[in-house]
Write a protein that holds these residues in place. Structure first.
Motif, PDB file in Angstrom:
ATOM      1  N   PHE A  48      43.513  18.796  -2.132  1.00 37.30           N
ATOM      2  CA  PHE A  48      43.681  18.262  -0.776  1.00 37.30           C
ATOM      3  C   PHE A  48      45.035  17.589  -0.593  1.00 37.30           C
ATOM      4  N   ASP A  52      43.836  16.025   5.619  1.00 37.20           N
ATOM      5  CA  ASP A  52      43.048  17.275   5.673  1.00 37.20           C
ATOM      6  C   ASP A  52      41.684  17.004   6.302  1.00 37.20           C
ATOM      7  N   ASP A 162      40.301  22.473   7.718  1.00 32.61           N
ATOM      8  CA  ASP A 162      41.235  23.250   6.897  1.00 32.61           C
ATOM      9  C   ASP A 162      40.568  23.777   5.630  1.00 32.61           C
TER      10      ASP A 162
END
Lengths: 352, 493
Positions: A48, A52, A162
């Motif tokens: 990550f 995010d 995402d």
């Protein structure tokens, strides 16, 4: 036998024998090593970046319940800066998914995370109950697996996230390695140990519990008193996976490190370059826009078979030929909505 | 994460399929009634014999010449002799029979008669053929010594030479001195004061699981065969691993973390001294499994029709221990093969499409196969075993420390020595005291000696991939010391 001290802190009394290492450790050290190992997995793979938006695939079972808890804990402790969501797929299995979705809704309250539930019925016009009534128990896992994967991506696109994290654990991955070797599925074998997979046009998908033993996940849920739903699917399992699972459990009983050793093996080999060159190139499904290695993606092929009354069409050659002999699909055939990448859609409403 | 539950549903296991798909007539000649079903295809006896011979030769002959030249048969000119690793089991009995009938004493029933008996293609391929047997009875209590039975069997064949070994030779200094032409240094570990048999039993007694025992006996046997093949000047070592056994060994190896060795499980090019090999001073030994396309069932049928005397080999099981991963895998694969014969070949074909991933950090000191770089770091990251930070240092640990060998072992060997079962093993060899560190095999001792020498010397450089102790010492040598070093080269005044 006198109580033993924890092999890690040497202060508190040991209360668990870790399945992964065989060490006898105390409860606090168990929580700490479990979480730290997941954190190590996340940081080592650089899963990550701050900001995010991450959806946790939540089924209401032990893996995803513990995953939601641990992700929240690590996000707070190590300041990942993630925006976490729960994403649940309702396959439409009466008596199985109904109850587990209640668990997910409770998790939503407990962890204070937004939740999105997307159903097969809504997306494909078919519930698993309806599919099983047509195809029977044999091969129904093929439908469920293909539909779930695409449903997760579509749900994630609706949430405009995402990244999807799933609760696949070390046992699942070891089992998949064995299964792919036994059935000669070289393409899946090449990618099944990757912690993070991302096609050209799909959302990132990763497995932070890749190295976490199923037994330790259960242990963690037990000591943390987490609320999860623990009934197995009522429909027939994937036969081949069943073989691999029974075998893996035998191996684990003989030597517990077998699970992690199989994963290490899976990471230590790759498909030869000359074999890679013969693999199909990824393209986009001409009907729904989802990633596919053929003109039609697997979900569209399965759905077409269901709609035209030949449900085995995407599974057996004989049924495929039968469907082809009946001519092309009619104009009014029910299809899956066109896939839109995150960012292309405004975020959808989520359960408050 | 998966939702399946095979334990509660009988449909979880694959339904049984018919043994053969179409008819009882031989698929090849289409005339005779079939005698054997091979992966759903039916063959008569007359067609099975050439089929089996063809598969055997197809797996061996392209690799006989130094430069593999594909499936076509050119003149077979190996660089050295041939060693057959013989266990007494079904696979190696069939292999010995085929090698003998195809290359040592050509059998007209198996070979094409084109060109007459004096045609150059009928010349023996290998000038010498050795049959090497490693007796394991001293490693497995209660098993029978079969050396004499096997000696009688092998001596009944003309043109082959018998080499009997015992598994404790792996701990025998005199064997190592005989086998090692360069007379590599040997560390005076406990092995040099114990008998080889006691050293072997102390080593096995220190292993944590039954999996480790079977893996170790297999590894010692293989390395003994490799060194013997090298010492006899053999360019090829052939093993009787059938398709079924290969599938078992592949899955078993993968279950023990041997994914990096998938290639070696099928075939490998081995040499004892990497540097000397690179400089062209020594030749390698190519390890081939010519029965890798032939299932155990086909081997059994061949043995039956050829009336072979199969002596059999002992099961590698120790009293009071539970089956290890190898045994579990064997039972699993045999079960699958019975109902789904294609699975076994699918495993082998799938693994043939794999290559090792990542860098090699040299060769494992125990099993002599490539060791993957970063194994210890991977293990430390995946499972935390201590709250202390692992020490990061470029210098190798002292060989006196318990972890001394760890950086020089492959994943499989390290796991074999360290991974524990849920319960401790019973004491296997009552006569062996467990007070001291057990000795390691001689080839490992030899490498450890190099480490010792390097660690002891200041300004020294250590390279585990060298053949000699690489100690670049800058201390000044005394006159007498120099004289002793040149002893034999300096003439007396």
């Amino acid at each position: 036998m006198p109580p033993r001290n924890c092999a890690l802190c040497d202060k508190a009394r040991a209360i668990v024998k870790r399945p992964k290492t065989g060490q006898q450790i105390c409860k606090d050290c168990f929580f700490h090593v479990f979480e730290t190992e997941v954190h190590n997995t996340i940081t080592e793979a650089q899963l990550f970046k701050p900001g995010d938006r991450v959806a946790i695939g939540a089924s209401g079972g032990k893996d995803s319940t513990v995953l939601a808890y641990v992700m929240k804990a690590l996000n707070d402790r190590y300041q990942y800066g993630l925006e976490l969501f729960l994403l649940s797929i309702d396959e439409g299995i009466t008596g199985y998914r109904d109850d587990s979705l209640e668990t997910v809704k409770r998790n939503q309250q407990q962890y204070d995370m937004p939740l999105k539930i997307l159903s097969y019925d809504e997306l494909y016009g078919w519930t698993m109950d309806a599919i099983v009534s047509q195809v029977g128990k044999k091969n129904n896992c093929t439908f469920c697996g293909v539909f779930r994967r695409q449903a997760l991506d579509r749900g994630a696109a609706m949430l405009n996230v995402d990244h999807i994290v799933t609760g696949h654990n070390a046992d699942d991955i070891a089992e998949t390695v064995l299964m792919n070797i036994m059935r000669g599925d070289i393409a899946r074998l090449g990618r099944c140990t990757s912690i993070c997979t991302q096609g050209e046009d799909t959302i990132k998908r990763s497995k932070p519990f890749k190295y976490a033993y199923e037994k330790e996940i259960v242990m963690y849920a037990y000591f943390k008193k987490l609320d999860y739903f623990s009934t197995e699917c009522i429909y027939s399992p994937d036969a081949y996976r069943g073989h691999a699972r029974v075998f893996l459990k035998d191996l684990e009983a003989a030597r517990p490190s077998a699970i992690i050793d199989i994963i290490h093996s899976g990471e230590a080999f790759e498909i030869k370059e000359e074999v890679k060159a013969t693999q199909k190139i990824q393209q986009t499904c001409k009907r729904c826009g989802y990633m596919s290695s053929n003109e039609l993606c697997k979900a569209c092929s399965l759905l077409e078979g269901l709609e035209r009354g030949v449900p085995q069409a995407a599974i057996t050659d004989r049924a495929r030929k039968k469907l082809a002999s009946e001519g092309g699909a009619s104009e009014n055939l029910r299809t899956i909505p066109y896939f839109q990448r995150p960012g292309a859609l405004p975020p959808t409403a989520i359960v408050p | 994460m998966s939702c399946e539950n095979p334990t509660t549903d009988t449909d979880a296991l694959m339904p049984r399929r018919k043994k053969y798909d179409k008819s009882r007539t031989c698929v090849k000649c289409k005339e005779n009634v079939g005698n054997i079903v091979v992966r759903h295809a039916v063959y008569c006896r007359a067609c099975f014999v050439p089929l089996m011979t063809f598969r055997f030769r197809r797996s061996l002959e392209p690799f006989v010449n130094a430069k593999p030249d594909g499936p076509r048969r050119t003149a077979l000119k190996p660089l050295g002799h041939l060693t057959i690793g013989f266990s007494g089991g079904l696979g190696s009995s069939v292999l010995l029979n085929l090698i003998h009938r195809c290359y040592v004493s050509p059998d007209p029933a198996l070979l094409n008669q084109d060109g007459g008996k004096d045609h150059p293609s009928k010349d023996p391929v290998w000038r010498k053929v050795f049959v090497c047997y490693v007796e394991t009875c001293d490693a497995i209590p209660g098993t029978k010594d079969r050396t004499e039975e096997i000696r009688n069997l092998v001596q009944g064949l003309n043109g082959v030479e018998f080499i009997p070994l015992r598994i404790q030779d792996a701990f025998d200094i005199s064997w190592w001195r005989k086998i090692s032409p360069k007379n590599l240094p040997f560390i005076p570990t406990d092995a040099s004061v114990q008998s080889p048999s006691s050293a072997l039993q102390a080593y096995l007694g220190s292993l944590p699981t039954s999996t480790a025992l079977a893996t170790t006996v297999g590894m010692l046997t293989r390395v003994l065969l490799q060194y013997t093949a090298f010492q006899t000047g053999s360019s090829h070592l052939v093993l009787g691993t059938s398709l079924t056994s290969l599938a078992v060994s592949l899955i078993s190896s993968i279950s023990q973390g041997g994914g990096f060795h998938v290639k070696e499980e099928a075939q490998e090019e081995w040499f004892p001294y990497p540097v000397a090999f690179a400089q062209g001073q020594v030749k390698s030994v190519r390890i081939i499994r010519p029965l890798r396309d032939v299932s155990t069932k086909e081997c059994a049928v061949w043995a039956w029709w050829a009336r072979l005397d199969v002596i059999g080999r002992e099961q590698w099981e120790w009293p009071g221990t539970k089956p290890g991963l190898g045994r579990l895998t064997k039972d699993f694969i045999r079960g699958l093969e019975k109902d789904y014969p294609s699975t076994v070949s699918a495993i082998v074909r799938t693994c043939a499409k794999l290559a090792p991933k990542g860098e090699t950090s040299g060769r494992c000191m125990l099993c002599e196969r490539p060791a993957q770089a970063g194994v210890q770091e991977w293990k430390a990251r995946i499972a935390i075993r201590s709250w202390k930070e692992p020490a990061h240092s470029n210098t190798p640990p002292s060989v006196a420390s318990a972890d001394a060998l760890a950086p020089y072992l492959c994943y499989v060997c390290h796991t074999t020595l360290t991974s524990r079962g849920t319960r401790a093993l019973p004491s296997l060899f009552a006569s062996i005291s467990t007070g001291h560190t057990p000795a390691v095999p001689t080839w490992t001792s030899s490498r450890v000696t190099q480490l010792h020498s390097a660690a002891a010397a200041q300004d020294s450089f250590l390279d585990v991939e060298t053949d000699e102790p690489v100690v670049v010492s800058r201390r000044k040598m005394g006159q007498e010391e120099l004289r002793q070093a040149l002893n034999g080269f300096i003439l007396e005044d």
